[in-house]
Write an enzyme that holds these catalytic residues in place. Structure first.
Site, mmCIF file in Angstrom:
data_model
loop_
_atom_site.group_PDB
_atom_site.id
_atom_site.type_symbol
_atom_site.label_atom_id
_atom_site.label_comp_id
_atom_site.label_asym_id
_atom_site.label_seq_id
_atom_site.Cartn_x
_atom_site.Cartn_y
_atom_site.Cartn_z
ATOM 1 N N ARG A 84 24.377 11.167 -2.480
ATOM 2 C CA ARG A 84 23.738 10.912 -1.177
ATOM 3 C C ARG A 84 23.926 12.070 -0.323
ATOM 4 N NH1 ARG A 84 22.905 5.962 0.681
ATOM 5 N NH2 ARG A 84 21.569 7.241 2.237
ATOM 6 N N ARG A 108 19.244 3.719 11.154
ATOM 7 C CA ARG A 108 19.324 2.765 9.932
ATOM 8 C C ARG A 108 19.230 1.596 10.591
ATOM 9 N NH1 ARG A 108 21.747 2.543 4.951
ATOM 10 N NH2 ARG A 108 22.790 0.696 4.496
ATOM 11 N N GLN A 135 17.945 7.664 -0.032
ATOM 12 C CA GLN A 135 18.848 7.059 -1.248
ATOM 13 C C GLN A 135 17.901 7.685 -2.491
ATOM 14 O OE1 GLN A 135 21.469 4.984 -1.955
ATOM 15 N NE2 GLN A 135 20.844 5.676 -3.900
ATOM 16 N N CYS A 140 22.060 1.302 -6.131
ATOM 17 C CA CYS A 140 22.357 2.125 -4.541
ATOM 18 C C CYS A 140 23.485 1.616 -4.009
ATOM 19 C CB CYS A 140 21.041 1.858 -3.846
ATOM 20 S SG CYS A 140 20.822 0.166 -3.386
ATOM 21 N N ASP A 155 19.425 -3.602 -7.307
ATOM 22 C CA ASP A 155 20.130 -3.862 -6.289
ATOM 23 C C ASP A 155 20.391 -5.082 -5.718
ATOM 24 O OD1 ASP A 155 21.177 -3.035 -3.474
ATOM 25 O OD2 ASP A 155 18.888 -2.958 -2.766
ATOM 26 N N HIS A 170 13.769 3.342 1.945
ATOM 27 C CA HIS A 170 15.217 3.946 2.003
ATOM 28 C C HIS A 170 14.971 5.384 1.279
ATOM 29 C CE1 HIS A 170 19.237 4.476 2.200
ATOM 30 N NE2 HIS A 170 19.691 3.478 1.501
#
Length: 328
Positions: A316, A107, A137, A271, A230, A134
């Protein structure tokens, strides 16, 4: 379908059937966990490395819990605990970790880093987030949407805000792969990279999906099943960017008007973390500087019955478990 030893870097690397396999298996694993059925024998004795150059709550917890549920041990490496790209090259780090671990999560920043790790590691590598993508996600997003609506094909998803980075890119790829209808709703200066749009349009041509870029909020959100947003400033970006982003993106805030325009069937997704109130340090700073009590989403929408953000956050864990289980 055999996904063993595959890397999981972005959804465009997979067929629609493979993407659905990840989602279907996540649903199975979630049902097993809810029923109290152990999966600790799936990968007992294996070890995975978790490289976090960007901090996270959901991604780290999801990987650690998923690994434990599958019988694995995880080793967490933050920037202070790793020499990746500093005293040791990415390629060398990947080859060392690949000799010690059965899988590696990364990440961090540019997508080229996780691609280089995958090139040299010799074990499955999973993208926990890069600037461009991502994928873990949006697998969770897909599972959540299907749980709510009962299907994915034909769902209309509108992403609002800064559409130039990982979330818009990944949602666009998800929709393209699964026959969903994607709209990026933003200031024209914040539309996705044309090259990524083209790649997603090519995938969409095979599934019946559509890709649309729109700067008119009412047009973009009318009849949408999912309204997604987001934060406007990503981790690692300087604070002075806030003023420009607020000026440009405030018209694309998710508020009650947006949800009413979408319709009663619409759900709200994010998210996380979200700046919907003043209960964060950054939220308070923004209020002191600009007088805003919320940013990308208003608190009434975030806390409404249409909001499914915490179902999304839980998923997740289940989708990350699916990715690790199938690729190992």
């Amino acid at each position: 379908m055999n996904l063993k030893n595959r890397n999981f870097l972005k959804l465009l690397d997979f067929t629609p059937e493979e993407v659905m396999y990840f989602i279907d298996h996540a649903a199975e694993l979630k049902a097993m966990k809810k029923a109290g059925q152990s999966t600790a024998d799936h990968h007992a004795g294996k070890n995975i490395a978790l490289i976090f150059e960007k901090t996270s709550t959901r991604t780290r917890c999801s990987f650690e819990i998923a690994a434990n549920d599958l019988g694995m041990h995880s080793t967490f490496l933050d920037p202070s605990a790793s020499q990746i790209g500093k005293k040791e090259s990415i390629a060398d780090t990947a080859r060392v970790l690949g000799r010690m671990f059965d899988g590696i999560e990364y990440r961090g920043f540019d997508h080229s880093i996780v691609e280089e790790i995958a090139k040299y590691a010799g074990v499955p590598v999973w993208n926990g987030l890069t600037n461009q993508w991502h994928p873990t996600q949006v697998l969770a997003d897909a599972l959540t949407i299907r749980e709510h609506f009962g299907h994915l094909k034909g769902i209309k998803l509108t992403y609002m805000g800064d559409a130039r980075y990982n979330m818009a890119d990944s949602l666009m790829a998800l929709c393209a792969k699964l026959g969903m209808h994607f709209t990026a709703c933003s200031n024209k200066n914040y539309f996705p990279d044309p090259a990524i749009v083209k790649a997603c349009e090519e995938a969409a041509a095979e599934t019946g999906a559509t890709i649309r870029l729109e700067d008119d909020v009412d047009k973009a959100t009318k009849g949408a099943d999912v309204i997604y947003t987001d934060v406007w400033v990503s981790m690692g970006e300087p604070d002075e960017i806030w003023e420009q982003r607020i000026h440009d993106l405030l018209p694309y805030q998710v508020n009650s008007h947006v949800m009413e325009n979408a319709g009663e069937q619409a759900v709200f997704m994010h998210c996380l973390p979200a700046f919907h109130d003043l209960n964060t340090k950054i939220g308070k700073q923004i209020y002191e500087k600009f007088g805003l009590t919320c940013m990308e989403v208003t608190d009434d929408v975030f806390e409404s019955k249409q909001s499914i953000v915490f179902d999304e956050a839980e998923n997740r864990m289940h989708t990350i478990k699916s990715v690790m289980d199938l690729t190992l």
